[in-house]
Write a protein that holds these residues in place. Structure first.
Motif, PDB file in Angstrom:
ATOM      1  N   PHE A  53      -7.796   2.400  -8.970  1.00  0.00           N
ATOM      2  CA  PHE A  53      -6.885   1.491  -9.654  1.00  0.00           C
ATOM      3  C   PHE A  53      -5.479   2.067  -9.791  1.00  0.00           C
ATOM      4  N   HIS A  54      -5.351   3.391  -9.902  1.00  0.00           N
ATOM      5  CA  HIS A  54      -4.027   3.995 -10.056  1.00  0.00           C
ATOM      6  C   HIS A  54      -3.107   3.689  -8.887  1.00  0.00           C
ATOM      7  N   TRP A  55      -3.703   3.371  -7.711  1.00  0.00           N
ATOM      8  CA  TRP A  55      -2.886   3.053  -6.540  1.00  0.00           C
ATOM      9  C   TRP A  55      -2.172   1.711  -6.690  1.00  0.00           C
ATOM     10  N   PHE A  56      -2.737   0.803  -7.442  1.00  0.00           N
ATOM     11  CA  PHE A  56      -2.118  -0.516  -7.595  1.00  0.00           C
ATOM     12  C   PHE A  56      -2.019  -0.917  -9.062  1.00  0.00           C
ATOM     13  N   VAL A 108       0.860  -1.176   0.000  1.00  0.00           N
ATOM     14  CA  VAL A 108       0.000   0.000   0.000  1.00  0.00           C
ATOM     15  C   VAL A 108       0.896   1.225   0.000  1.00  0.00           C
ATOM     16  N   HIS A 109       0.695   2.114  -0.958  1.00  0.00           N
ATOM     17  CA  HIS A 109       1.552   3.293  -1.098  1.00  0.00           C
ATOM     18  C   HIS A 109       1.552   4.123   0.189  1.00  0.00           C
ATOM     19  N   THR A 122       3.589  10.150  -5.768  1.00  0.00           N
ATOM     20  CA  THR A 122       2.261   9.579  -5.548  1.00  0.00           C
ATOM     21  C   THR A 122       1.548   9.331  -6.878  1.00  0.00           C
ATOM     22  N   PRO A 123       0.990   8.147  -7.090  1.00  0.00           N
ATOM     23  CA  PRO A 123       0.277   7.855  -8.347  1.00  0.00           C
ATOM     24  C   PRO A 123      -0.896   8.809  -8.547  1.00  0.00           C
ATOM     25  N   ARG A 124      -1.157   9.137  -9.805  1.00  0.00           N
ATOM     26  CA  ARG A 124      -2.274  10.029 -10.122  1.00  0.00           C
ATOM     27  C   ARG A 124      -3.136   9.417 -11.219  1.00  0.00           C
ATOM     28  N   ALA A 161      -1.131   6.736   0.583  1.00  0.00           N
ATOM     29  CA  ALA A 161      -2.443   6.181   0.933  1.00  0.00           C
ATOM     30  C   ALA A 161      -2.486   5.814   2.411  1.00  0.00           C
ATOM     31  N   GLN A 162      -1.415   5.250   2.919  1.00  0.00           N
ATOM     32  CA  GLN A 162      -1.368   4.896   4.334  1.00  0.00           C
ATOM     33  C   GLN A 162      -1.527   6.129   5.221  1.00  0.00           C
ATOM     34  N   GLU A 163      -0.879   7.215   4.846  1.00  0.00           N
ATOM     35  CA  GLU A 163      -0.880   8.420   5.672  1.00  0.00           C
ATOM     36  C   GLU A 163      -2.075   9.331   5.392  1.00  0.00           C
TER      37      GLU A 163
END
Length: 310
Positions: free
Chosen positions: A160-163, A43-44, A216-218, A47-49
Motif C-alpha cells: 500500500f505504501h507504493w500508492f 507506478v513509482h 522511494t516510499p517506505r 518499483a518499475q526498475e
C-alpha cells in the motif's frame, strides 16, 4: 402474471451477471498476457526498475503467518451483493506470496470470486506459474477497470505504501460496494532483532538502506497512515499487530539474497549493487559468525478500513 414477469427479469439479470463475470475472467487472462510491464497508472520509478526479477523476489521474500491470513479472511466484508464482479481484489499481488496463502483458505470455497492484480508483468508471470487457477490482471491502484460498487473487498499485502495517496483511495472507494473493506498489512522487524545484533545494529542496517532510498516510499515511516487520517472516504475498523513467520532464517548469503530483493537495491546497476551488498555484508560480519543461522523474525501489522458512503 406480474410475479412471473418479475421472476423472469430477475433470472435474466442473474444470468447476465454470471456471464459478465465469466467473460471478465477470460478477458483478464488475455489482457495479462498482452500488456506491457508496469502499464497503466502512476507506478513509482523505483518499483518499475526494481521489480523485474520475479523468481529472485519470490524465493527471497518472507511469507505470511497463518494467524494473519486467518484474521484477514475473518475481517472481510461479506455482504450479499449479487451484482458485484468480485468478492476480493488483491492489489499489488506481486509474485503471489500472499495470494497462495489466502487461496489455501478458500480451497473448499470454489464460489469465491478472487482477482489478483499487479502492475509488473514479470512478477505477475511468476504468480500465474505458481497459482495457475487464480484470475489475474495487470493494472495499478489509480486505474481500476471495474464499475462503481462492483467489488466487496480490496486487500493489499506489503504494497500500500507504493500508492498511498488520495487518487488511489478515491479510485478504491469508487469500486467498493457500500461498507466494502480495504485491508492492508505489512511485515516489519521488531526492535529486539536489532538488539540481538548489537546496540548499533539498527543504525548500521538503516544507514546502508538510507543511501539508496531517496524519495522511494517506505512502509516503516507510516506516511500511508497520514493519507487515511486526512481522507473522509474510509473509516478505520481495526489496527492490530499479529505474529509473523518463524521460517525466515538462513546463513549470511540467505540474508544478503533478501537484501538484494529490496526494490531500491534490486534496481541498481551491477557495480553499485555489489557495493551495496558489500556494505551490508560488513554489517553482518560485524555481528554474526559464518556458521550461525540468522533468524529474521518478521511481525505483522494489520490495518482494516471500511468504505464510508458520501
Amino acid at each position: 402474471m406480474a410475479y412471473f414477469y418479475r421472476y423472469l427479469m430477475t433470472l435474466r439479470r442473474q444470468t447476465l451477471v454470471h456471464f459478465l463475470h465469466k467473460f471478465k475472467c477470460v478477458a483478464t487472462r488475455s489482457l495479462s498476457s498482452k500488456s506491457t510491464s508496469m502499464s497503466g497508472g502512476n507506478v513509482h520509478k523505483t518499483a518499475q526498475e526494481g521489480f523485474k526479477q520475479g523468481d529472485h523476489y519470490d524465493k527471497s521474500r518472507p511469507s505470511y503467518s497463518d494467524e494473519l491470513v486467518t484474521h484477514v479472511v475473518s475481517s472481510l466484508h461479506k455482504g450479499d451483493y449479487k451484482d458485484t464482479q468480485y468478492d476480493i481484489v488483491e492489489l499489488g499481488a506481486g509474485t503471489g506470496l500472499f495470494t497462495r496463502k489466502i487461496m489455501e483458505k478458500f480451497k473448499d470455497m470454489p464460489k469465491i470470486r478472487y482477482l489478483a492484480t499487479e502492475p509488473s508483468d514479470e512478477f505477475l508471470s511468476v504468480l500465474k506459474q505458481r497459482s495457475p487457477s487464480v484470475d489475474t490482471l495487470i493494472c495499478s491502484a489509480t486505474k481500476l477497470p471495474f464499475p462503481e460498487n462492483s467489488v466487496q473487498n480490496i486487500i493489499c499485502a506489503q504494497c500500500f505504501h507504493w500508492f498511498a495517496n488520495k487518487e488511489s483511495l478515491t479510485e478504491i472507494h469508487r469500486v467498493l460496494v457500500p461498507g466494502g473493506r480495504l485491508c492492508k498489512y505489512r511485515l516489519f522487524l521488531p526492535k529486539h532483532f536489532f538488539k540481538k545484533m548489537n546496540d548499533a545494529g539498527e543504525k548500521l542496517v538503516e544507514g546502508v538502506l538510507t543511501l539508496y532510498y531517496d524519495d522511494t516510499p517506505r512502509k516503516i515511516n507510516e506516511t500511508w497512515k497520514n493519507v487515511f487520517d486526512n481522507c473522509s472516504l474510509f473509516r478505520c475498523v481495526e489496527r492490530r499487530y499479529l505474529a509473523g513467520i518463524d521460517g525466515m532464517k538462513g546463513d549470511k548469503d540467505f540474508v544478503l539474497n533478501h537484501f538484494t530483493s529490496i526494490s531500491v537495491i534490486a534496481r541498481l546497476d551491477p557495480r553499485r549493487k555489489e557495493e551495496a551488498v558489500q556494505k551490508f555484508r560488513a554489517v553482518l560480519d560485524e555481528t554474526f559468525t559464518d556458521d550461525v543461522e540468522i533468524n529474521i523474525p518478521f511481525k505483522s501489522d494489520f490495518y482494516c478500513t471500511e468504505k464510508v458512503i458520501q
